[in-house]
Design a protein around this motif. Structure first.
Motif, PDB file in Angstrom:
ATOM      1  N   ILE A 249     -35.624 -28.607  35.940  1.00  0.00           N
ATOM      2  CA  ILE A 249     -34.196 -28.913  35.871  1.00  0.00           C
ATOM      3  C   ILE A 249     -33.913 -29.880  34.724  1.00  0.00           C
ATOM      4  N   ASP A 250     -32.620 -30.151  34.467  1.00  0.00           N
ATOM      5  CA  ASP A 250     -32.249 -31.110  33.432  1.00  0.00           C
ATOM      6  C   ASP A 250     -31.888 -32.455  34.062  1.00  0.00           C
ATOM      7  N   THR A 251     -31.538 -33.399  33.228  1.00  0.00           N
ATOM      8  CA  THR A 251     -31.261 -34.765  33.677  1.00  0.00           C
ATOM      9  C   THR A 251     -30.129 -34.826  34.683  1.00  0.00           C
ATOM     10  N   VAL A 252     -29.022 -34.171  34.402  1.00  0.00           N
ATOM     11  CA  VAL A 252     -27.864 -34.236  35.296  1.00  0.00           C
ATOM     12  C   VAL A 252     -28.204 -33.667  36.673  1.00  0.00           C
ATOM     13  N   ALA A 253     -28.960 -32.584  36.712  1.00  0.00           N
ATOM     14  CA  ALA A 253     -29.372 -32.015  38.004  1.00  0.00           C
ATOM     15  C   ALA A 253     -30.233 -33.016  38.776  1.00  0.00           C
ATOM     16  N   MET A 254     -31.124 -33.724  38.081  1.00  0.00           N
ATOM     17  CA  MET A 254     -31.938 -34.746  38.750  1.00  0.00           C
ATOM     18  C   MET A 254     -31.051 -35.858  39.292  1.00  0.00           C
TER      19      MET A 254
ATOM     20  N   ASN B 220     -51.270 -21.644  24.222  1.00  0.00           N
ATOM     21  CA  ASN B 220     -51.789 -22.412  23.092  1.00  0.00           C
ATOM     22  C   ASN B 220     -50.744 -22.808  22.058  1.00  0.00           C
ATOM     23  N   ASN B 221     -49.559 -22.250  22.119  1.00  0.00           N
ATOM     24  CA  ASN B 221     -48.496 -22.651  21.197  1.00  0.00           C
ATOM     25  C   ASN B 221     -47.525 -23.653  21.817  1.00  0.00           C
ATOM     26  N   LEU B 222     -47.856 -24.134  23.000  1.00  0.00           N
ATOM     27  CA  LEU B 222     -46.968 -25.068  23.698  1.00  0.00           C
ATOM     28  C   LEU B 222     -46.695 -26.326  22.881  1.00  0.00           C
ATOM     29  N   LEU B 223     -47.706 -26.864  22.249  1.00  0.00           N
ATOM     30  CA  LEU B 223     -47.549 -28.151  21.570  1.00  0.00           C
ATOM     31  C   LEU B 223     -46.967 -28.046  20.170  1.00  0.00           C
ATOM     32  N   HIS B 224     -46.874 -26.846  19.611  1.00  0.00           N
ATOM     33  CA  HIS B 224     -46.247 -26.641  18.291  1.00  0.00           C
ATOM     34  C   HIS B 224     -46.788 -27.612  17.255  1.00  0.00           C
ATOM     35  N   GLY B 225     -48.106 -27.815  17.235  1.00  0.00           N
ATOM     36  CA  GLY B 225     -48.710 -28.683  16.235  1.00  0.00           C
ATOM     37  C   GLY B 225     -48.845 -30.132  16.641  1.00  0.00           C
ATOM     38  N   ALA B 226     -48.341 -30.502  17.829  1.00  0.00           N
ATOM     39  CA  ALA B 226     -48.490 -31.883  18.294  1.00  0.00           C
ATOM     40  C   ALA B 226     -49.940 -32.129  18.700  1.00  0.00           C
TER      41      ALA B 226
ATOM     42  N   VAL C  74     -38.483 -32.367  35.000  1.00  0.00           N
ATOM     43  CA  VAL C  74     -37.172 -32.670  34.434  1.00  0.00           C
ATOM     44  C   VAL C  74     -37.337 -32.794  32.921  1.00  0.00           C
ATOM     45  N   THR C  75     -36.581 -31.991  32.197  1.00  0.00           N
ATOM     46  CA  THR C  75     -36.649 -31.989  30.735  1.00  0.00           C
ATOM     47  C   THR C  75     -35.283 -31.627  30.163  1.00  0.00           C
ATOM     48  N   GLU C  76     -35.078 -32.003  28.929  1.00  0.00           N
ATOM     49  CA  GLU C  76     -33.879 -31.577  28.210  1.00  0.00           C
ATOM     50  C   GLU C  76     -34.168 -30.362  27.344  1.00  0.00           C
ATOM     51  N   GLU C  77     -35.401 -29.880  27.359  1.00  0.00           N
ATOM     52  CA  GLU C  77     -35.728 -28.663  26.621  1.00  0.00           C
ATOM     53  C   GLU C  77     -35.033 -27.473  27.266  1.00  0.00           C
ATOM     54  N   LYS C  78     -34.728 -26.492  26.462  1.00  0.00           N
ATOM     55  CA  LYS C  78     -34.123 -25.239  26.932  1.00  0.00           C
ATOM     56  C   LYS C  78     -35.141 -24.119  26.788  1.00  0.00           C
ATOM     57  N   MET C  79     -34.957 -23.052  27.556  1.00  0.00           N
ATOM     58  CA  MET C  79     -35.839 -21.889  27.455  1.00  0.00           C
ATOM     59  C   MET C  79     -35.883 -21.399  26.012  1.00  0.00           C
ATOM     60  N   SER C  80     -37.064 -21.060  25.558  1.00  0.00           N
ATOM     61  CA  SER C  80     -37.234 -20.494  24.227  1.00  0.00           C
ATOM     62  C   SER C  80     -37.122 -18.976  24.323  1.00  0.00           C
ATOM     63  N   GLN C  81     -36.456 -18.389  23.364  1.00  0.00           N
ATOM     64  CA  GLN C  81     -36.372 -16.932  23.287  1.00  0.00           C
ATOM     65  C   GLN C  81     -37.548 -16.371  22.489  1.00  0.00           C
ATOM     66  N   ASN C  82     -38.329 -17.271  21.880  1.00  0.00           N
ATOM     67  CA  ASN C  82     -39.465 -16.884  21.067  1.00  0.00           C
ATOM     68  C   ASN C  82     -40.734 -17.003  21.910  1.00  0.00           C
TER      69      ASN C  82
ATOM     70  N   ALA D  14     -43.711 -16.622  21.205  1.00  0.00           N
ATOM     71  CA  ALA D  14     -44.804 -17.289  20.497  1.00  0.00           C
ATOM     72  C   ALA D  14     -44.674 -18.814  20.528  1.00  0.00           C
ATOM     73  N   LYS D  15     -43.488 -19.308  20.884  1.00  0.00           N
ATOM     74  CA  LYS D  15     -43.264 -20.760  20.919  1.00  0.00           C
ATOM     75  C   LYS D  15     -42.626 -21.150  22.254  1.00  0.00           C
ATOM     76  N   PRO D  16     -43.398 -21.099  23.327  1.00  0.00           N
ATOM     77  CA  PRO D  16     -42.826 -21.415  24.635  1.00  0.00           C
ATOM     78  C   PRO D  16     -42.470 -22.889  24.763  1.00  0.00           C
ATOM     79  N   LYS D  17     -41.493 -23.150  25.588  1.00  0.00           N
ATOM     80  CA  LYS D  17     -41.070 -24.514  25.906  1.00  0.00           C
ATOM     81  C   LYS D  17     -41.420 -24.777  27.374  1.00  0.00           C
ATOM     82  N   ILE D  18     -41.274 -26.000  27.783  1.00  0.00           N
ATOM     83  CA  ILE D  18     -41.583 -26.384  29.163  1.00  0.00           C
ATOM     84  C   ILE D  18     -40.894 -25.462  30.173  1.00  0.00           C
ATOM     85  N   PRO D  19     -39.589 -25.177  30.043  1.00  0.00           N
ATOM     86  CA  PRO D  19     -38.947 -24.310  31.048  1.00  0.00           C
ATOM     87  C   PRO D  19     -39.556 -22.903  31.117  1.00  0.00           C
TER      88      PRO D  19
END
Length: 158
Positions: free
Chosen positions: A145-150, A92-98, A119-127, A129-134
């Motif tokens: 993966i990131d853009t260059v890997a794609m 539920n915290n994925l969107l961070h208010g979006a 494929v995203t430019e997001e990096k793993m979150s260490q928090n 409570a605030k997960p990111k796509i990875p």
């Protein structure tokens, strides 16, 4: 590049924005953009309509480029729509208010349903409570993966 790699890549807005505005502007890297277009036309690169929405309604730039590639935009299905909702409930915290129309859960749901690569430019979150796509892709066993890997896996060489 993997030999015979036929992966399909579902691409986040962060990739298009970063590529167009910062890393690979189309006036400097026209060959890259031509290759991305060919890959989209061949069905190797896809994105949910929510990504197109996140890019905005500009009549020029990357938003227009993405909107003009009709093959790029994925048609929604009921199972993916349900799964995107489940992902949003689970994380539920994925969107961070979006807004609830944000693309993140859709990217993940499409990748999970079809066996595609996120494929995203997001990096793993260490928090936690605030997960990111990875983070979520890792939890669900989805390749992310990131853009260059794609670009490597698509076989692009400039």
């Amino acid at each position: 590049m993997k030999s015979g790699d036929a992966s399909v890549f579902v691409v986040d807005a962060s990739v298009w924005i970063s590529a167009h505005q910062v890393r690979y502007p189309s006036d400097v890297f026209p060959t890259l953009w031509s290759h991305l277009k060919s890959s989209a036309e061949a069905g190797r690169i896809r994105c949910p309509r929510q990504v197109v929405h996140e890019l905005g309604s500009n009549k020029s730039g990357v938003a227009a480029w993405v909107r003009n590639l009709k093959q790029l935009v994925i048609k929604e299905t009921a199972p993916v729509q349900r799964r995107a909702g489940e992902i949003l409930s689970e994380y539920n915290n994925l969107l961070h208010g979006a807004t609830h129309d944000a693309a993140d859960p859709w990217l993940i749901a499409y990748a999970e349903a079809a066996g595609w690569v996120v494929v995203t430019e997001e990096k793993m979150s260490q928090n936690v409570a605030k997960p990111k796509i990875p983070n979520i892709c890792s939890d669900l066993g989805i390749e992310c993966i990131d853009t260059v890997a794609m670009l490597r896996r698509l076989g692009l060489r400039l």
